[in-house]
Design a protein around this motif. Structure first.
Motif, PDB file in Angstrom:
ATOM      1  N   UNK A 144      27.545  51.512  17.880  1.00  0.00           N
ATOM      2  CA  UNK A 144      28.811  51.508  18.599  1.00  0.00           C
ATOM      3  C   UNK A 144      29.657  52.711  18.181  1.00  0.00           C
ATOM      4  N   UNK A 145      30.215  53.391  19.179  1.00  0.00           N
ATOM      5  CA  UNK A 145      31.054  54.551  18.906  1.00  0.00           C
ATOM      6  C   UNK A 145      30.303  55.869  18.924  1.00  0.00           C
ATOM      7  N   UNK A 146      29.009  55.848  19.196  1.00  0.00           N
ATOM      8  CA  UNK A 146      28.226  57.074  19.212  1.00  0.00           C
ATOM      9  C   UNK A 146      27.641  57.300  20.601  1.00  0.00           C
ATOM     10  N   UNK A 157      28.024  62.762  19.566  1.00  0.00           N
ATOM     11  CA  UNK A 157      29.410  62.392  19.251  1.00  0.00           C
ATOM     12  C   UNK A 157      29.437  61.103  18.445  1.00  0.00           C
ATOM     13  N   UNK A 158      30.281  61.082  17.434  1.00  0.00           N
ATOM     14  CA  UNK A 158      30.513  59.842  16.684  1.00  0.00           C
ATOM     15  C   UNK A 158      32.012  59.634  16.575  1.00  0.00           C
ATOM     16  N   UNK A 159      32.476  58.482  17.018  1.00  0.00           N
ATOM     17  CA  UNK A 159      33.896  58.138  16.978  1.00  0.00           C
ATOM     18  C   UNK A 159      34.071  56.914  16.082  1.00  0.00           C
ATOM     19  N   UNK A 205      30.469  54.776  12.945  1.00  0.00           N
ATOM     20  CA  UNK A 205      29.537  55.627  13.686  1.00  0.00           C
ATOM     21  C   UNK A 205      29.231  56.903  12.913  1.00  0.00           C
ATOM     22  N   UNK A 206      30.260  57.504  12.303  1.00  0.00           N
ATOM     23  CA  UNK A 206      30.064  58.746  11.548  1.00  0.00           C
ATOM     24  C   UNK A 206      29.085  58.521  10.398  1.00  0.00           C
ATOM     25  N   UNK A 207      29.149  57.347   9.768  1.00  0.00           N
ATOM     26  CA  UNK A 207      28.259  57.058   8.641  1.00  0.00           C
ATOM     27  C   UNK A 207      26.795  56.966   9.060  1.00  0.00           C
TER      28      UNK A 207
END
Length: 424
Positions: free
Chosen positions: A204-206, A222-224, A228-230
Motif C-alpha cells: 500500500x502506498x507504492x 513511487x513510495x508514499x 511503503x518507503x521501508x
C-alpha cells in the motif's frame, strides 16, 4: 501539503517552446520529498490568469507560478494576481532602485517599460532574483501561497533552489514521506515491461509508473508513506530480477549520462568513429561538462573514402563485405582507437533509411563495434520499421550499453527483447 504549478505563456500553451521548467521543477521537488500534484498551463490572457489563480488557490496549499514577469504588454502575472486579490499594484521602491542600479552598472539605459517589473500587488512579499531584472513575489490568496518566478530557465532554477524551497520549508512541515526511484531501460517496450512488473505485489502506498523517452523507457517507483518507503529495497530487487539486462542505468536521464559518470570514475579514454549515427555518440557525451577528460575524438567517417584514409579500413574489406558489416566496423573501431592509443573506441555503420536497404541488409541494419586494448566486440542489429532518427538513437544507445557493460566487467553482447540481432 498540496503543491501545484501554474505555467504561463502563449508560446508554451501553443507548443512553440517545450516547457522544460516544469519537468525540472517536478523532479527537483521530488528530490526534496515533495510531490507536485497538479500542473496547469495558461496563456497570456488576463481573465484566464485571474480565473486560474482564484480557482487553484482554493485547492492547493502552495502554487509556483512560472512566467509573465517581464516588461512587455503580454507579461500579466502581477496584474492578474492583483485583480484576483482585489487590490492595487504598488511600486516596490527597493526593486526599482535595484533595477536602476543594475542598468547603470552594466552601462545601459533602462527602458521605461522595465519600471513595470517593480509593480507588485499591494500585499506581495518581494522575492529576490539575483540574476535577472524581474523580481519574484509571494502572495497569500484563499488557502494558498502563490509564489511567482520569471520564466527564463536559469533565473527560474536559481530562485527555486535558493528561495522557493526554503520558503516552503519555512511555511509548511515537510515530513519527507515521499520517495522516488528511477530505472532506465533499453530494448523492451512499455507494454512488455508493464506485463512483467504486474507480477509484483506492491505494498500500500507504492506505485510503478512509466515514461517513454525513446530509445528508453523509464520506470518510476513511487513510495508514499514510511511503510511503503521501508519496502523499496525489497521491491527494487524484484524489479531487477524480472527485467535483468533491460535495466541499463539508475537515476539517469540517458545512457550517455551513465557512460559519462563511469568514464570519469574509471579515468580511461574513449575515441568514437561514426557513420550512420553521424556524431550522435560524441554529441551526447559532450553535453556533459568534464567529458574532455576522457573523450579523445569523435570522427564522422561517412564515406568509404574517409573510412579508408582516416581510419585505415582496408579497401578490400569494403569490397568484400560492404560498409555495413562486422568486418568494416571492427576495423573502424580499431583505427579510431589506434590514433591516440585510447583505452576504448566505439564505431557504428548502418542503414538508417528510409532508403538504401537491400534484401540482405534492409533499412535498420546497423553494425556496432567496441575496441579495447585487448579485444574487439561487435554485433549487427536489426531495427526494422523504425524512423531514421530512431534507428540512429537506438544504435547510439546499444553502443553505449556495450561500453557500459565492458566498464562494469559484464558480458558486452546481450540480447534485447525488441532489438533483433544477426547471428555470426
Amino acid at each position: 501539503m498540496k503543491l501545484e504549478m501554474i505555467c504561463t505563456g502563449e508560446e508554451v500553451l501553443a507548443g512553440q517552446i517545450v516547457d522544460t521548467n516544469a519537468a525540472w521543477f517536478a523532479s527537483t521537488m521530488m528530490e526534496q520529498g515533495i510531490e507536485c500534484q497538479r500542473r496547469v498551463t495558461v496563456g497570456d490572457r488576463l481573465e484566464d490568469l485571474v480565473a486560474v489563480f482564484q480557482e487553484r488557490s482554493n485547492e492547493a496549499d502552495i502554487i509556483l507560478v512560472n512566467g509573465g514577469l517581464g516588461p512587455t504588454s503580454d507579461d500579466l502575472s502581477s496584474e492578474a494576481m492583483a485583480l484576483a486579490k482585489g487590490e492595487s499594484l504598488i511600486e516596490n521602491r527597493e526593486w526599482k532602485e535595484r533595477l536602476e542600479a543594475w542598468f547603470a552598472r552594466n552601462g545601459r539605459v533602462m527602458a521605461v517599460s522595465n519600471l513595470k517589473q517593480a509593480l507588485l500587488p499591494e500585499s506581495a512579499i518581494m522575492i529576490d532574483n539575483p540574476v535577472g531584472t524581474a523580481c519574484g513575489f509571494a502572495v497569500k490568496l484563499n488557502r494558498a501561497w502563490l509564489f511567482f518566478t520569471p520564466g527564463v530557465p536559469f533565473e527560474f532554477k536559481q530562485m527555486v533552489k535558493e528561495q522557493f524551497i526554503s520558503f516552503v520549508k519555512q511555511h509548511f512541515d515537510i515530513d519527507g514521506d515521499v520517495s522516488l526511484r528511477k530505472y532506465l531501460t533499453l530494448g523492451r517496450g512499455e507494454s512488455s515491461l508493464a506485463d512483467e512488473l504486474e507480477k509484483i505485489e506492491l505494498p500500500k502506498g507504492m506505485t510503478i509508473g512509466y515514461r517513454s523517452s525513446m530509445p528508453h523507457i523509464e520506470i518510476k517507483l513511487f513510495a508514499r508513506g514510511y511503510l511503503a518507503i521501508s519496502q523499496l529495497d525489497k521491491i527494487e530487487a524484484q524489479i531487477r530480477f524480472l527485467l535483468g539486462n533491460a535495466i541499463v542505468a539508475d537515476e539517469k536521464v540517458s545512457l550517455a549520462a551513465e557512460i559519462h559518470e563511469l568514464m570519469l570514475s574509471a579515468g580511461l579514454s574513449l575515441s568514437v568513429a561514426e557513420s550512420c549515427t553521424g556524431g550522435m555518440i560524441a554529441s551526447q557525451l559532450i553535453d556533459f561538462s568534464g567529458s574532455s577528460s576522457y573523450l579523445h575524438h569523435g570522427l564522422v567517417t561517412y564515406s568509404n573514402e574517409s573510412k579508408v584514409k582516416v581510419l585505415g579500413v582496408k579497401p578490400e574489406t569494403l569490397d568484400d563485405h560492404g560498409a555495413v558489416s562486422i568486418a568494416t566496423v571492427e576495423e573502424m573501431a580499431k583505427g579510431a582507437r589506434a590514433i591516440l592509443d585510447s583505452d576504448f573506441a566505439l564505431a557504428t555503420s548502418g542503414i538508417a533509411g528510409p532508403t538504401g536497404g537491400t534484401e540482405d541488409k534492409p533499412v535498420g541494419t546497423v553494425a556496432i563495434a567496441l575496441a579495447t586494448k585487448g579485444a574487439v566486440y561487435s554485433q549487427m542489429i536489426k531495427l526494422p520499421r523504425r524512423s531514421r532518427d530512431l534507428v540512429r538513437s537506438l544504435s547510439t544507445a546499444v553502443a553505449f550499453d556495450m561500453l557500459r557493460r565492458e566498464l562494469l566487467g559484464e558480458a558486452v553482447i546481450v540480447d534485447y527483447e525488441s532489438i533483433g540481432r544477426f547471428k555470426k
